[in-house]
Design an enzyme around this catalytic site. Structure first.
Site, mmCIF file in Angstrom:
data_model
loop_
_atom_site.group_PDB
_atom_site.id
_atom_site.type_symbol
_atom_site.label_atom_id
_atom_site.label_comp_id
_atom_site.label_asym_id
_atom_site.label_seq_id
_atom_site.Cartn_x
_atom_site.Cartn_y
_atom_site.Cartn_z
ATOM 1 N N GLU A 199 -2.579 -8.997 2.997
ATOM 2 C CA GLU A 199 -2.953 -9.527 4.308
ATOM 3 C C GLU A 199 -4.449 -9.400 4.578
ATOM 4 O O GLU A 199 -4.964 -9.982 5.531
ATOM 5 C CB GLU A 199 -2.146 -8.831 5.407
ATOM 6 N N CYS A 205 0.840 -1.205 0.000
ATOM 7 C CA CYS A 205 0.000 0.000 0.000
ATOM 8 C C CYS A 205 0.876 1.256 0.000
ATOM 9 O O CYS A 205 1.592 1.500 -0.966
ATOM 10 C CB CYS A 205 -0.977 -0.036 1.177
ATOM 11 N N HIS A 251 -3.748 -4.705 -0.323
ATOM 12 C CA HIS A 251 -3.345 -5.321 0.945
ATOM 13 C C HIS A 251 -3.459 -6.839 0.844
ATOM 14 O O HIS A 251 -4.558 -7.391 1.006
ATOM 15 C CB HIS A 251 -4.236 -4.825 2.084
#
Length: 214
Positions: free
Chosen positions: A186, A80, A184
Site C-alpha cells: 500500500e 509486514c 508494504h
C-alpha cells in the site's frame, strides 16, 4: 465481493483501506469474527511488536479466526508484521508463539557496516519462483520496507520473492490460499497497487492454482 481488514487494535489499517478504495474495492475494517469469515478475502496488516500483536489477537479470539480462515480457503494476505505473525516464533518476543500457520522463524536483521536498523526504505525484489501476487509485475521492482526483523521460512518452496539487506530476506510467501509480504504494498506505488489488485482477483476456494509466471 468484500475484503475484510482485520482490526486487532494496531496496524496500518487506513493506508491499506485507502489503497483498496483506489482499486474500486469496498473494504470493511473489522474485528468481528463473523464479518471476517464471511468476507471474500482477508488482509492482516501490522505495525509494532510481535508479542504485543499476538496478545491483542488472542484477547479478541482472532488467532483462532485467522486459523479457521486459512483452513477454509479464504484468500488471506499478511502485510509486514502480518507476515511475521503467520509463522511460529520471533526473536523479538522469545517464548511467544506465533499463529504457526506457516513454518519458519522471525530473526533480527544482523548489523552490517553502513546499514541502519530498522530497515526503512526501498529495496528491489528477486523472484524465487512463480507467485500469483506478482503476475505482470517485473522482477527487481522496488518496494517499500519498514522492519527490524525478517523471515527465514523453513520451506523455501513457499518463498516467492526475496530481497537483500545485510542478509537475504524472505520478502513474500505463498502457500495455498495464504499469502504474505514483508514490505508494504500500500506504500509501494503502482506496483504495490498491482500486487493488491492481483490479490483481489484471487477467488475463494482457489487454493493451489497456478498463476502467470513472474
Amino acid at each position: 465481493m468484500s475484503t475484510a481488514i482485520i482490526d486487532y487494535g494496531a496496524g496500518n489499517l487506513r493506508s491499506v483501506e485507502k489503497a483498496l478504495l483506489s482499486l474500486g474495492e469496498t473494504p470493511v475494517i473489522t474485528g468481528v469474527p463473523e464479518e471476517i469469515l464471511s468476507a471474500d478475502r482477508i488482509i492482516l496488516p501490522g505495525v509494532g511488536a510481535f508479542g504485543d500483536a499476538m496478545e491483542h489477537l488472542r484477547q479478541r479470539g482472532l488467532d483462532q479466526v485467522i486459523r479457521q480462515a486459512a483452513g477454509e480457503n479464504i484468500p488471506f494476505l499478511g502485510i509486514c508484521l502480518g507476515l511475521q505473525l503467520l509463522f511460529e516464533r520471533s526473536e523479538e518476543a522469545p517464548g511467544t508463539e506465533g499463529l504457526g500457520i506457516l513454518k519458519g522463524e522471525i530473526l533480527r536483521i544482523p548489523q552490517a557496516p553502513g546499514l541502519k536498523i530498522p530497515h526503512m526504505g526501498w529495496n528491489d525484489l528477486t523472484f524465487n519462483h512463480s507467485g500469483r501476487l506478482f503476475a505482470e509485475i517485473p522482477e527487481h521492482t522496488y518496494v517499500y520496507f519498514v522492519h527490524s526483523y525478517y523471515l527465514k521460512a523453513a520451506d523455501e518452496a513457499i518463498v516467492t520473492a526475496s530481497t537483500h539487506y545485510s542478509t537475504w530476506i524472505h520478502a513474500s510467501v505463498e502457500q495455498g490460499n495464504v499469502f504474505a509480504c514483508q514490505f508494504h504494498p500500500e506504500k509501494s506505488g503502482k506496483w504495490g497497487l498491482k500486487l493488491l489488485e492481483n490479490f483481489i482477483r484471487i477467488q475463494r476456494g482457489e487454493e493451489g492454482k497456478e498463476g502467470p509466471g513472474c
